[in-house]
Design a protein around this motif. Structure first.
Motif, mmCIF file in Angstrom:
data_model
loop_
_atom_site.group_PDB
_atom_site.id
_atom_site.type_symbol
_atom_site.label_atom_id
_atom_site.label_comp_id
_atom_site.label_asym_id
_atom_site.label_seq_id
_atom_site.Cartn_x
_atom_site.Cartn_y
_atom_site.Cartn_z
ATOM 1 N N VAL A 1 0.854 -1.178 0.015
ATOM 2 C CA VAL A 1 -0.050 0.011 -0.005
ATOM 3 C C VAL A 1 0.956 1.362 -0.075
ATOM 4 C CG1 VAL A 1 -1.810 1.201 1.217
ATOM 5 C CG2 VAL A 1 -1.843 -1.212 1.330
ATOM 6 N N VAL A 2 0.710 2.036 -0.892
ATOM 7 C CA VAL A 2 1.585 3.343 -1.137
ATOM 8 C C VAL A 2 0.824 4.488 -0.997
ATOM 9 C CG1 VAL A 2 3.354 4.406 -2.880
ATOM 10 C CG2 VAL A 2 3.211 1.853 -2.754
ATOM 11 N N ASP A 3 1.542 5.495 -0.234
ATOM 12 C CA ASP A 3 1.018 6.820 -0.018
ATOM 13 C C ASP A 3 2.028 7.822 -0.590
ATOM 14 O OD1 ASP A 3 -0.504 9.054 1.012
ATOM 15 O OD2 ASP A 3 0.833 9.053 2.845
ATOM 16 N N GLU A 4 1.429 8.860 -1.384
ATOM 17 C CA GLU A 4 2.302 9.704 -1.794
ATOM 18 C C GLU A 4 2.159 10.822 -0.839
ATOM 19 O OE1 GLU A 4 3.611 12.325 -5.890
ATOM 20 O OE2 GLU A 4 1.843 11.110 -5.841
ATOM 21 N N LYS A 5 3.265 11.094 -0.075
ATOM 22 C CA LYS A 5 3.110 12.162 1.116
ATOM 23 C C LYS A 5 3.176 13.323 0.599
ATOM 24 C CE LYS A 5 7.082 10.549 3.082
ATOM 25 N NZ LYS A 5 8.038 10.057 4.132
ATOM 26 N N ALA B 1 4.831 15.671 -3.353
ATOM 27 C CA ALA B 1 5.121 15.406 -4.737
ATOM 28 C C ALA B 1 6.300 14.587 -4.884
ATOM 29 C CB ALA B 1 5.134 16.626 -5.428
ATOM 30 N N GLY B 2 6.243 13.500 -5.413
ATOM 31 C CA GLY B 2 7.492 12.488 -5.836
ATOM 32 C C GLY B 2 7.967 11.935 -4.207
ATOM 33 N N GLN B 3 7.407 12.130 -3.210
ATOM 34 C CA GLN B 3 7.979 11.576 -1.962
ATOM 35 C C GLN B 3 6.690 10.471 -1.455
ATOM 36 O OE1 GLN B 3 10.980 12.164 -0.370
ATOM 37 N NE2 GLN B 3 11.070 13.424 -2.233
ATOM 38 N N PHE B 4 7.312 9.091 -1.231
ATOM 39 C CA PHE B 4 6.317 8.191 -1.222
ATOM 40 C C PHE B 4 6.809 7.277 0.366
ATOM 41 C CE2 PHE B 4 6.737 8.682 -5.749
ATOM 42 C CZ PHE B 4 5.526 8.883 -5.935
ATOM 43 N N ALA B 5 5.683 6.864 0.834
ATOM 44 C CA ALA B 5 5.601 5.939 1.857
ATOM 45 C C ALA B 5 4.987 4.738 1.710
ATOM 46 C CB ALA B 5 5.554 6.580 3.136
ATOM 47 N N ASP C 1 15.245 4.315 3.173
ATOM 48 C CA ASP C 1 15.504 5.656 2.180
ATOM 49 C C ASP C 1 15.781 5.144 0.797
ATOM 50 O OD1 ASP C 1 16.195 8.401 1.776
ATOM 51 O OD2 ASP C 1 18.247 7.826 1.647
ATOM 52 N N GLY C 2 15.223 5.910 0.004
ATOM 53 C CA GLY C 2 15.058 5.571 -1.442
ATOM 54 C C GLY C 2 14.006 4.780 -1.719
ATOM 55 N N THR C 3 12.907 5.215 -1.164
ATOM 56 C CA THR C 3 11.365 4.350 -1.354
ATOM 57 C C THR C 3 11.240 4.322 -2.777
ATOM 58 O OG1 THR C 3 10.771 4.906 0.794
ATOM 59 C CG2 THR C 3 9.110 4.343 -0.830
#
Length: 243
Positions: free
Chosen positions: A33-37, A39-43, A89-91
């Motif tokens: 499950v991916v969340d875009e925190k 622009a271009g930053q994901f968790a 780091d580097g998701t």
């Protein structure tokens, strides 16, 4: 905090567990499950699960203390003492199937990193160090070396504080000195690679404390010159190079 040797061994065990957990997610990326925190930053669910595991294991292994992590927050208090964690780091690289990502856990005492470990799980590498111990790779002491051969590569970081166009002048300055310049989109991977002598160094302005807490002590103990510290509220800079 335990003695340096005992602390390193304990931290290496914790980080190996975190690496194994993260690797298990690489075999089932389609379920993340991916969340875009921003622009271009994901968790992803992997980031959250690895950070939760690290928090539990470090508390059990080292006792109660302050922890700040990229995904679950927290703070280290006015004396800046405790753990700074980056579960992945580097998701973006991780999500795309690139092996250029890492896990970082660094312990800071009154603003100075004193113990840290970085795992590069898909490369089978675990770097660790404490003050005065030198660099350890996969639990084995790595002797200092100044022989890196004729190839000159410098890695740079970019972020929303100092985006790519603003780092281009720095990149050109290194090219003028005969360096090739790379941007791997992962501070932890880049700094670990530099500590191993595979890069001439790494520079980033505006990263998080969790990006550099472990790398600071690891690069120093590897024999690199390191300048690191806060440059704005919640933002840090690092310049780690071989002489």
């Amino acid at each position: 905090m335990h003695s340096d040797d005992k602390a390193l061994e304990q931290l290496e065990q914790v980080m190996q567990g975190a690496a194994d957990l993260a690797l298990s997610w690489t075999r089932r990326r389609e379920t993340l499950v991916v969340d875009e925190k921003s622009a271009g930053q994901f968790a992803s669910s992997a980031d959250l699960e690895v950070e939760a595991m690290l928090r539990t294991a470090l508390t059990e292994g080292f006792g109660e203390g302050s922890i700040v992590g990229e995904e679950m927050g927290g703070e280290l208090g006015p004396q800046v003492t405790g753990w700074a964690l980056d579960p992945i780091d580097g998701t973006s690289n991780f999500l795309l199937g690139l092996p250029l990502w890492g896990i970082s856990a660094g312990y800071i005492e009154k603003g100075a990193p004193t113990l840290g470990a970085i795992a590069l799980p898909e490369l089978g590498l675990l770097l660790s160090a404490a003050s005065g111990t030198g660099l350890r790779v996969n639990g084995i002491a790595r002797p200092h070396t100044n022989d890196r051969g004729p190839v000159k590569i410098m890695a740079l970081g970019e972020n929303d504080y100092e985006p790519g166009p603003e780092t281009d002048a720095r990149a050109q300055a290194f090219r003028d000195q005969g360096f090739a310049v790379v941007r791997y989109r992962c501070a932890v991977f880049s700094l670990a690679s530099a500590a191993l002598g595979r890069l001439g160094g790494y520079i980033e302005q505006g990263c998080g404390l969790w990006d550099i807490a472990a790398a600071d002590i690891i690069c120093r103990e590897a024999g690199m010159s390191v300048e690191a510290g806060p440059i704005a509220p919640g933002r840090y800079g690092i310049d780690a190079r071989w002489a």
